[in-house]
Design an enzyme around this catalytic site. Structure first.
Site, mmCIF file in Angstrom:
data_model
loop_
_atom_site.group_PDB
_atom_site.id
_atom_site.type_symbol
_atom_site.label_atom_id
_atom_site.label_comp_id
_atom_site.label_asym_id
_atom_site.label_seq_id
_atom_site.Cartn_x
_atom_site.Cartn_y
_atom_site.Cartn_z
ATOM 1 N N THR A 94 38.754 39.564 42.107
ATOM 2 C CA THR A 94 38.497 38.191 42.548
ATOM 3 C C THR A 94 37.114 38.179 43.183
ATOM 4 O O THR A 94 36.903 38.848 44.200
ATOM 5 C CB THR A 94 39.540 37.735 43.588
ATOM 6 O OG1 THR A 94 40.839 37.852 43.008
ATOM 7 C CG2 THR A 94 39.303 36.295 44.000
ATOM 8 N N LYS A 169 40.950 30.500 39.608
ATOM 9 C CA LYS A 169 41.613 31.312 40.648
ATOM 10 C C LYS A 169 41.386 30.725 42.044
ATOM 11 O O LYS A 169 42.326 30.554 42.819
ATOM 12 C CB LYS A 169 41.068 32.749 40.561
ATOM 13 C CG LYS A 169 41.335 33.625 41.742
ATOM 14 C CD LYS A 169 42.632 34.349 41.666
ATOM 15 C CE LYS A 169 42.915 35.066 42.972
ATOM 16 N NZ LYS A 169 44.181 35.735 43.019
ATOM 17 N N LYS A 244 39.931 35.651 52.148
ATOM 18 C CA LYS A 244 38.844 35.959 51.203
ATOM 19 C C LYS A 244 38.728 34.845 50.147
ATOM 20 O O LYS A 244 37.638 34.337 49.887
ATOM 21 C CB LYS A 244 39.132 37.306 50.514
ATOM 22 C CG LYS A 244 38.191 37.609 49.365
ATOM 23 C CD LYS A 244 38.581 38.845 48.571
ATOM 24 C CE LYS A 244 37.702 38.968 47.324
ATOM 25 N NZ LYS A 244 38.008 40.126 46.507
HETATM 26 P P1 NAD Z 1 41.858 47.959 46.716
HETATM 27 O O1 NAD Z 1 40.908 48.007 47.864
HETATM 28 O O2 NAD Z 1 43.209 48.543 46.847
HETATM 29 O O3 NAD Z 1 41.165 48.636 45.423
HETATM 30 C C1 NAD Z 1 39.804 48.548 45.120
HETATM 31 C C2 NAD Z 1 39.370 49.933 44.669
HETATM 32 O O4 NAD Z 1 38.007 49.884 44.223
HETATM 33 C C3 NAD Z 1 39.425 50.975 45.792
HETATM 34 O O5 NAD Z 1 40.301 52.020 45.410
HETATM 35 C C4 NAD Z 1 37.969 51.441 45.945
HETATM 36 O O6 NAD Z 1 37.845 52.826 46.242
HETATM 37 C C5 NAD Z 1 37.420 51.124 44.568
HETATM 38 N N1 NAD Z 1 35.963 50.985 44.502
HETATM 39 C C6 NAD Z 1 35.130 50.268 45.298
HETATM 40 N N2 NAD Z 1 33.863 50.353 44.853
HETATM 41 C C7 NAD Z 1 33.894 51.153 43.750
HETATM 42 C C8 NAD Z 1 32.914 51.624 42.852
HETATM 43 N N3 NAD Z 1 31.628 51.293 42.988
HETATM 44 N N4 NAD Z 1 33.293 52.426 41.835
HETATM 45 C C9 NAD Z 1 34.592 52.774 41.672
HETATM 46 N N5 NAD Z 1 35.583 52.351 42.496
HETATM 47 C C10 NAD Z 1 35.224 51.557 43.522
HETATM 48 O O7 NAD Z 1 41.934 46.415 46.305
HETATM 49 P P2 NAD Z 1 43.057 45.720 45.395
HETATM 50 O O8 NAD Z 1 44.150 45.165 46.248
HETATM 51 O O9 NAD Z 1 43.375 46.616 44.240
HETATM 52 O O10 NAD Z 1 42.237 44.450 44.860
HETATM 53 C C11 NAD Z 1 41.265 44.550 43.828
HETATM 54 C C12 NAD Z 1 40.774 43.145 43.511
HETATM 55 O O11 NAD Z 1 41.898 42.350 43.095
HETATM 56 C C13 NAD Z 1 40.128 42.412 44.683
HETATM 57 O O12 NAD Z 1 39.029 41.680 44.204
HETATM 58 C C14 NAD Z 1 41.237 41.513 45.184
HETATM 59 O O13 NAD Z 1 40.755 40.346 45.823
HETATM 60 C C15 NAD Z 1 41.958 41.171 43.891
HETATM 61 N N6 NAD Z 1 43.362 40.783 44.040
HETATM 62 C C16 NAD Z 1 44.195 41.505 44.849
HETATM 63 C C17 NAD Z 1 45.525 41.116 44.968
HETATM 64 C C18 NAD Z 1 46.496 41.898 45.845
HETATM 65 O O14 NAD Z 1 47.592 41.400 46.097
HETATM 66 N N7 NAD Z 1 46.139 43.099 46.294
HETATM 67 C C19 NAD Z 1 46.007 39.997 44.271
HETATM 68 C C20 NAD Z 1 45.141 39.309 43.431
HETATM 69 C C21 NAD Z 1 43.816 39.714 43.317
#
Ligand code: NAD
Length: 296
Positions: A94, A169, A244
């Site tokens: 997102t 979204k 966010k």
């Molecule tokens: P998270 O923090 O668990 O996972 C993100 C991952 O990206 C981490 O493991 C981090 O180490 C990795 N990362 C960061 N920079 C990086 C890079 N340069 N190279 C490789 N890896 C890298 O977050 P999440 O909950 O998995 O969410 C991911 C996305 O999905 C976000 O944008 C969030 O807003 C969106 N989202 C999350 C949810 C939810 O319920 N968790 C729901 C809908 C959307």
């Protein structure tokens, strides 16, 4: 022969999404900066790469699932320079609409196809492959992305051109943030007036106050047994993530000149809640702050 997918960002969402692609028969090569995420993914059958570029090498499709727009632009800048023409890049994070459009431009400039495809459905949806995908990009790019997205989700919508997935979204989640505050205020007022939760629910759920925040995600325990209110407000969808998305909606409203006064108010209310230390609670726990409850 399902093909090879590079998957970058194997966190709470990306990890289980990549695991579902493995189950669907794809060869998945993954990369994440966090060693713990890599280990979990390895256990799910994801081949671990030493960098984003190594994960992308030889893949027809590369998916990113990263925290925010700056991470996506950074990774896509590297990818667009390295991958062969015709590679499909999908971002399911997102992010702000501007970063999404910038990422598309980077990809197109290097002969790649690209789709912004953020999700709703949370970690449960990611694990169960029941996410909803909202996609933006060309018809050609979407046609290639759709069968892959369907392995990770139940509903896949093509919302329009570059950035339209992110636009859908944040508009959806702005409705959700505002409606959750509205439903919570109504329950808090009902309590002061001596109305039982069940009575208000019975009436509003079949009347004009009916909405998802009430009937699927009721912020008080009881009427909807599956809602986080019955589970100590454990997320679910964390208040920090709602904040966010509301802030992304406000940035888009400012940039486009849209008037969103209630969206702005909702961002302020969730900002206060997060500032009080409740960002890791489910977003429906906002009712506690609105009641003025001790400890909220
Ligand atoms: P998270 O923090 O668990 O996972 C993100 C991952 O990206 C981490 O493991 C981090 O180490 C990795 N990362 C960061 N920079 C990086 C890079 N340069 N190279 C490789 N890896 C890298 O977050 P999440 O909950 O998995 O969410 C991911 C996305 O999905 C976000 O944008 C969030 O807003 C969106 N989202 C999350 C949810 C939810 O319920 N968790 C729901 C809908 C959307």
């Amino acid at each position: 022969m399902a093909g090879t997918i590079g998957f970058i960002g194997l966190g709470n969402m990306g990890g289980p999404m990549a695991a579902n692609l493995v189950k669907a028969g794809y060869t998945v090569r993954g990369f994440d900066l966090a060693p713990a995420s890599l280990e979990t993914a390895r256990g799910e059958g994801v081949a671990i790469a030493a960098s984003a570029l190594e994960a992308a090498a030889g893949a027809e499709t590369v998916i990113t699932m990263l925290p925010a727009g700056r991470h996506v632009v950074e990774v896509w800048t590297q990818l667009a320079e390295a991958v062969p023409d015709g590679t499909l890049l999908i971002d399911s994070s997102t992010v702000d609409v501007e970063s999404a459009r910038k990422s598309h431009a980077l990809a197109r400039g290097r002969g790649c196809l690209s789709v912004d495809a953020p999700v709703s459905g949370g970690t449960g949806g990611a694990r169960g492959a029941t996410l909803t995908f909202m996609a933006g990009g060309s018809d050609e790019a979407f046609a290639r992305a759709e069968p892959i997205l369907k392995r990770m989700g139940k509903n896949v919508f093509h919302c329009g051109a570059d950035g339209a997935g992110q636009a859908a979204k944040i508009c959806n989640n702005m409705i959700l943030g505002i409606s959750m505050i509205g439903v919570s205020e109504a329950f808090a007022l009902g309590e002061k007036l001596g109305l039982s939760h069940q009575a208000l629910y019975d009436v509003a759920s079949v009347s004009s106050g009916q909405c998802w925040s009430l009937t699927s995600y009721c912020p008080v325990p009881g009427p909807v047994p599956t809602s986080p209110a019955n589970n100590g407000y454990k997320p679910g969808f964390a208040a920090a993530l709602m904040l966010k998305d509301l802030r992304l909606a406000q940035a888009a409203a400012l940039a486009s000149g849209a008037a969103t006064p209630l969206g702005a108010e909702a961002a302020q209310v969730y900002g206060l809640f997060d500032g009080l230390g409740h960002g890791d609670e489910d977003f429906s726990a906002i009712i506690r702050m609105l009641r003025g409850a001790k400890g909220a």
